[in-house]
Design a protein around this motif. Structure first.
Motif, short mmCIF file in Angstrom:
data_model
loop_
_atom_site.label_atom_id
_atom_site.label_comp_id
_atom_site.label_asym_id
_atom_site.label_seq_id
_atom_site.Cartn_x
_atom_site.Cartn_y
_atom_site.Cartn_z
N UNK A 223 0.84 -1.20 0.00
CA UNK A 223 0.00 0.00 0.00
C UNK A 223 0.88 1.25 0.00
N UNK A 224 0.60 2.16 -0.91
CA UNK A 224 1.39 3.39 -0.99
C UNK A 224 1.16 4.28 0.23
N UNK A 225 2.25 4.84 0.73
CA UNK A 225 2.15 5.69 1.91
C UNK A 225 1.37 6.97 1.61
N UNK A 226 0.73 7.50 2.66
CA UNK A 226 0.06 8.80 2.58
C UNK A 226 0.65 9.68 3.67
N UNK A 227 1.43 10.66 3.26
CA UNK A 227 2.14 11.54 4.20
C UNK A 227 1.61 12.96 4.08
N UNK A 228 1.33 13.57 5.19
CA UNK A 228 0.95 14.98 5.23
C UNK A 228 2.06 15.80 5.86
N UNK A 229 2.19 17.04 5.42
CA UNK A 229 3.03 18.00 6.12
C UNK A 229 2.18 19.21 6.45
N UNK A 230 2.06 19.49 7.73
CA UNK A 230 1.21 20.57 8.22
C UNK A 230 2.07 21.75 8.65
N UNK A 231 1.77 22.92 8.11
CA UNK A 231 2.55 24.13 8.39
C UNK A 231 1.60 25.24 8.85
N UNK A 232 1.68 25.59 10.13
CA UNK A 232 0.83 26.63 10.67
C UNK A 232 1.23 27.98 10.07
N UNK A 233 0.26 28.68 9.48
CA UNK A 233 0.55 29.88 8.70
C UNK A 233 0.95 31.07 9.57
N UNK A 234 2.05 31.72 9.19
CA UNK A 234 2.49 32.95 9.88
C UNK A 234 2.37 32.79 11.39
N UNK B 107 17.85 11.62 -4.88
CA UNK B 107 16.71 10.77 -4.53
C UNK B 107 15.51 11.60 -4.11
N UNK B 108 15.75 12.70 -3.39
CA UNK B 108 14.64 13.58 -2.99
C UNK B 108 13.94 14.15 -4.23
N UNK B 109 14.73 14.64 -5.20
CA UNK B 109 14.16 15.27 -6.39
C UNK B 109 13.36 14.27 -7.22
N UNK B 110 13.73 13.00 -7.14
CA UNK B 110 13.02 11.97 -7.91
C UNK B 110 11.92 11.28 -7.12
N UNK B 111 11.60 11.79 -5.94
CA UNK B 111 10.50 11.23 -5.16
C UNK B 111 10.81 9.89 -4.54
N UNK B 112 12.10 9.61 -4.28
CA UNK B 112 12.50 8.30 -3.78
C UNK B 112 12.75 8.29 -2.28
N UNK B 113 12.39 9.36 -1.59
CA UNK B 113 12.58 9.40 -0.14
C UNK B 113 11.67 8.39 0.54
N UNK B 114 12.25 7.53 1.36
CA UNK B 114 11.47 6.52 2.09
C UNK B 114 11.58 6.71 3.61
N UNK B 115 12.07 7.86 4.04
CA UNK B 115 12.24 8.11 5.47
C UNK B 115 10.91 7.99 6.19
N UNK B 116 10.83 7.20 7.27
CA UNK B 116 9.56 7.05 7.98
C UNK B 116 9.23 8.27 8.84
N UNK B 117 7.96 8.44 9.13
CA UNK B 117 7.52 9.44 10.09
C UNK B 117 7.55 8.81 11.48
N UNK B 118 8.21 9.46 12.41
CA UNK B 118 8.36 8.88 13.75
C UNK B 118 7.01 8.78 14.46
N UNK B 119 6.87 7.78 15.30
CA UNK B 119 5.66 7.65 16.12
C UNK B 119 5.76 8.62 17.30
N UNK B 120 4.70 9.37 17.54
CA UNK B 120 4.69 10.36 18.61
C UNK B 120 5.06 9.71 19.93
#
Length: 413
Positions: free
Chosen positions: A1-12, A226-239
């Motif tokens: 299953x393809x990963x679904x990653x979000x990046x949340x950036x609180x504005x200003x 690898x980043x530019x080609x979308x090959x990053x596989x770094x996991x998101x840490x568990x809180x």
């Protein structure tokens, strides 16, 4: 299953929180910054209205006011910002426990498993965006992708209060035409090196041979390819399992320009004492010292070097910082701000290589001495005991700390 990653950036973020706490600021150009009187006059954050005047973070307040005479500048209140950062995390926690901080106002979220309950990544991102505005009063931009690098890039594409999706089907159209500096970890120095060989866009980085980038940037060049080609596989840490503190540092804008090594040495000791005290209070030692130096024309260098062992002793941190400075600064222009950070942290008394000679006994004595100083200062105040070196110039040593920060992530590129 393809990963679904979000990046949340609180504005200003800083400016948004200040406008919430001071309703009279609504509808006006607002920035958060230091003290002009003590030359701590740097813009730390600005709201959208101020941004429309061309005001940028990192520039001097007097420059910002030339473009926007009506700019309102309010001092930072990190206690409030930490509180809102925690509120945001409580919202993220409803969707996943895989939450990784990237600063006080940014987080990655792995919502792969959550899509079964809440819908696809774009739907979850919009739900978080709506909840953030309704429950905290601030807005957020969210990037959606299958890897952390593109998710981060996506959160920068549409601001404020919006969602961007970068998928395997559209990333070549959305990502590759962007300037190379938009790729995470491509700082000014790396960007200049890339431009020298004709690489100006993310697509240029993706198309070139990895061997070319490795020859130019070392191992880091392979990562950027690898980043530019979308090959990053770094996991998101568990809180709760990731190391939330990657580094501890302080910086200051000086009350006057620094023009000699003695001034710089004194301020490295001032800053290192505070850094070391915070390391001890958080029960850490570090093995890498980083310095930040900016001249009066706002040209900046960042450099780092390893220590021989992990430490929380202020003199060892200051001496290493000064050593790095002497190797890298040419005194073409006076200095207006400097900083010290310690990274690569471990818990004291953990796995540290011991010396066969007497160095460990001497270090133990230094550690005991500094803990005694902590006790004295906790009872009688920080300035109840100081190094004689710091009495040479009371103006430079007076209330110097502009930034006293725990760094969730610290990169010097």
């Amino acid at each position: 299953m393809e990963r679904v990653i979000l990046h949340s950036d609180l504005n200003n973020f800083y400016a948004s929180v200040e406008c919430l706490h001071q309703p009279e600021l609504q509808g006006k150009p607002v920035a958060v910054g230091g003290s002009v009187e003590r030359r701590h006059g740097i813009i730390l954050a600005r709201n959208t209205i101020a941004k429309n005047f061309g005001i940028k973070t990192g520039e001097a307040i007097w420059q910002a006011r030339q473009r926007c005479p009506g700019l309102i500048v309010t001092p930072p209140d990190y206690g409030k910002y930490i509180r809102f950062s925690k509120l945001a995390r409580e919202i993220y926690r409803d969707y996943t426990d895989k939450i990784e901080a990237f600063g006080i106002d940014e987080n990655w979220l792995d919502v792969t498993d959550s899509t079964r309950l809440f819908g696809d990544g774009e739907h979850i991102a919009h739900e978080i965006r709506r909840r953030m505005r309704a429950e905290t009063g601030i807005t957020v931009s969210v990037g959606v992708s299958w890897n952390k690098i593109f998710a981060k890039l996506g959160s920068d594409l549409k601001k404020p209060d919006d969602v961007s999706v970068i998928s395997p089907d559209n990333y070549k159209q959305r990502v590759w035409p962007l300037p190379a500096k938009e790729l995470l970890y491509v700082g000014p120095s790396t960007r200049r090196k890339l431009a020298k060989i004709g690489l100006y866009t993310i697509g240029d980085i993706a198309a070139v041979s990895p061997a070319v980038l490795t020859g130019l940037l070392g191992k880091w060049g392979e990562y950027l390819w690898s980043f530019a080609n979308g090959l990053d596989t770094t996991p998101v840490s568990i809180l709760g399992t990731e190391s939330m503190i990657k580094g501890i540092g302080n910086s200051m804008t000086t009350p006057r320009d620094l023009e000699n090594n003695e001034d710089v040495k004194m301020l490295f000791y001032v800053l290192s004492e505070s850094v070391a005290e915070r390391l001890r209070s958080h029960c850490f030692k570090g093995s890498t010292v980083q310095i930040h130096v900016r001249d009066r024309d706002l040209v900046t260098i960042d450099r780092q070097a390893p220590l021989n062992t992990h430490t929380f002793v202020s003199s060892e941190i200051a001496e290493k910082a000064f050593e790095i400075f002497l190797k890298n600064w040419t005194w073409d222009k006076p200095i207006r701000s400097i900083g010290v950070r310690v990274t690569d942290l471990v818990i004291p008394d953990g796995c540290t290589q011991l010396s066969l000679f007497d160095a460990d006994n001497r270090r133990l004595k230094k550690e005991l001495l500094e803990k005694c100083i902590d006790d004295i200062r906790s009872r009688y105040g920080h300035y109840s005991t100081q190094r004689a070196l710091m009495l040479k110039d009371t103006e430079l040593n007076a209330n110097p700390i502009e930034e006293n920060v725990i760094f969730p992530v610290s990169y010097f590129r």
